[in-house]
Design an enzyme around this catalytic site. Structure first.
Site, short mmCIF file in Angstrom:
data_model
loop_
_atom_site.label_atom_id
_atom_site.label_comp_id
_atom_site.label_asym_id
_atom_site.label_seq_id
_atom_site.Cartn_x
_atom_site.Cartn_y
_atom_site.Cartn_z
N LEU A 131 -1.03 2.19 -10.30
CA LEU A 131 -2.31 1.84 -9.81
C LEU A 131 -3.02 3.01 -8.97
CD1 LEU A 131 -1.84 -2.01 -9.62
CD2 LEU A 131 -2.77 -0.80 -11.41
N GLY B 49 -0.93 6.47 -2.34
CA GLY B 49 -1.19 6.37 -0.91
C GLY B 49 -0.30 7.33 -0.09
N GLY B 50 -0.41 7.17 1.33
CA GLY B 50 0.07 8.23 2.02
C GLY B 50 1.72 8.52 1.95
N GLY C 293 3.56 6.59 -0.54
CA GLY C 293 4.11 6.11 -1.99
C GLY C 293 3.13 5.85 -2.75
N CYS C 294 3.64 5.20 -4.00
CA CYS C 294 2.68 4.80 -5.12
C CYS C 294 2.63 3.38 -5.21
CB CYS C 294 3.22 5.38 -6.29
SG CYS C 294 3.20 7.19 -6.42
N LYS D 280 3.86 -1.70 -3.92
CA LYS D 280 3.94 -0.57 -3.30
C LYS D 280 5.33 -0.32 -2.67
CE LYS D 280 0.68 0.08 -0.06
NZ LYS D 280 0.24 0.14 1.36
N ASP E 116 -7.82 1.85 10.10
CA ASP E 116 -8.02 2.58 8.89
C ASP E 116 -9.03 1.80 7.58
OD1 ASP E 116 -7.37 4.93 7.35
OD2 ASP E 116 -5.78 4.31 6.45
#
Length: 450
Positions: A164, A167-168, A170-171, A186, A283
């Site tokens: 989907l 990210g920093g 992982g997926c 995640k 963030d």
């Protein structure tokens, strides 16, 4: 314990009570002539009065014979009382034995059940104890420890076609659990101190938070060096994808954009005002604002979040995303809740203008949306011309000016000039339709320049 105490009392006093009752009632049966009179309770009569009354109502019976009969009767009743008391004592002792020796397995089974519940719930154990530094008292939810093989099957062995987002660390994969329930998983690879810290913070914080505008963490898993986080699935992805992806914001009307801004403000206001101590997200950005099937917005990704006052914020490693980081934090390392307000202002500009927070002007030159838009946001004649073409001329211009004014205040260089997120929230509520959670009543109108 109450049952044991009751048994003990019966054991001590039971035979005595029965003996007393038997002595009171151990008189010989009255003659037939007395049965025609009303029966009165015997416990108020003494033995001597009973004997006197027997003589009065039974003339002709010899006293010696009466005494002999009474002695024989008393012996019979005394024998019966002794036998009954012994039997009752044996029964009570048996019951006491049963309660004492059979209570232990019951307590043990209850302890095992409680232990099992602890494993199913939010129980990182030594892992959490080693890195735990984030403690807050928001509403507590429930985070389950999940089986790795289950999540592996649910993601089709982490197939690339199910990704989907990235990210920093992982997926994020779309997954389907055994009960046909879809979730987002995640996957964080590696065991660096930084990734472990972010994983621990995410589980620890989201395990304590329940709010309609904050993502729900459903479970987690630790398998060797791989760490997995399981979230509710947000069908419409991130705000970043909706605005800057292939659709270029075409699904987001003016009112939907205002709804998303209001939802994000509510989530942020909960972190700043209703958590104790307050939580600074650190963030906030359009990729961390996720949208469900009805475009309800929820803030996600709490790996960089900190609690205000829990540690020296001046010693925290500079983190965040270029374009959203407040200038005082970028230049001086100064971090407060106003840093989140700045990032929210940038998101609001994205919703208004349809532009990315940072855009390239040349191979080695970039320009932020704040720098580019600020001179035009305060000019009413220029503002309508820089609005995202998808929503241009679809809103009341008064509302446009109001939203632009809020955005300008949020991105002020000086943090003390920025409003609190609570003030931002209450300024947006009147601009959002009632069916979207605001107070605006929709009426037919034609946009005007006045």
């Amino acid at each position: 314990m109450k049952i044991l105490l009751l048994v003990f009392v019966l054991l001590v006093h039971g035979p005595i009570w029965i003996l007393q009752f038997s002595i009171v009632d151990s008189r010989p049966d009255p003659p037939l002539s007395s049965l025609s009179a009303p029966v009165s309770p015997p416990v108020a009569l003494s033995i001597s009065s009973i004997s006197a009354s027997m003589t009065a109502f039974s003339p002709g019976i010899q006293v010696g014979s009466e005494k002999h009969h009474e002695k024989e009767s008393n012996k019979k009743y005394l024998t019966a009382v002794i036998v009954a008391s012994t039997a009752l004592g044996a029964i009570i002792l048996s019951l006491l034995y049963f309660l004492i020796y059979h209570r232990k397995p019951l307590l043990k089974s209850q302890e095992d059940a409680n232990s099992s519940d602890a494993v199913k719930g939010h129980a990182l154990g030594p892992f959490m104890g080693k890195y735990s530094s984030l403690k807050t008292s928001c509403k507590k939810g429930s985070v389950s420890l999940m089986d790795y093989e289950l999540l592996e099957r649910a993601t089709n062995n982490f197939q690339e076609t199910d990704i989907l987002g990235v990210g920093g660390f992982g997926c994020v994969y779309k997954a389907r659990l055994d009960d046909n329930f879809h979730v987002a998983v995640k996957r964080l690879n590696g065991g660096s101190q930084e990734s472990i810290k972010e994983f621990e913070t995410e589980v620890d914080l989201l395990g304590k938070i329940q709010h309609p505008n904050i993502i729900s963490l459903l479970g987690y898993c630790i398998h060797e060096d791989t760490k997995l986080l399981v979230y509710e699935l947000m069908q419409n992805g991130s705000l970043e994808t909706q605005l800057h992806g292939p659709s270029r914001g075409s699904a987001l009307t003016w009112h939907l954009r205002m709804k998303i801004a209001l939802d994000a403000a509510r989530g942020l206001e909960y972190l700043h005002e209703h958590c104790n101590p307050p939580v600074i997200h650190r963030d906030l950005k359009s990729s961390n604002i996720l949208l469900d099937s009805d475009f309800n917005a929820k803030i996600s990704d709490f790996g960089l979040a900190i609690t205000d006052g829990s540690q020296n914020k001046n010693n925290i490693k500079l983190s965040g995303t270029l374009g959203y980081v407040a200038p005082e934090y970028l230049l001086d390392g100064q971090l407060t809740d106003k840093s989140d307000v700045y990032a929210f202002g940038v998101v609001l500009l994205e919703l208004l203008l349809g532009r990315k927070p940072v855009e390239k002007l040349a191979p080695a030159q970039c320009q932020s949306i704040v720098t580019w838009a600020m001179p035009q946001l305060t000019d009413r004649s220029k503002l309508p011309n820089i609005v995202d073409p998808v929503i241009k001329n679809t809103m009341d211009l008064k509302h446009l000016y109001q939203v632009a004014a809020v955005a300008v205040l949020c991105v002020q260089p000086e943090p003390s000039y920025r409003p609190l997120i609570t003030d931002v929230l209450y300024s947006l509520i009147p601009l959002v339709p009632m069916e979207f959670g605001g107070t605006l009543r929709i009426t037919q109108h034609v946009p005007s320049d006045h």
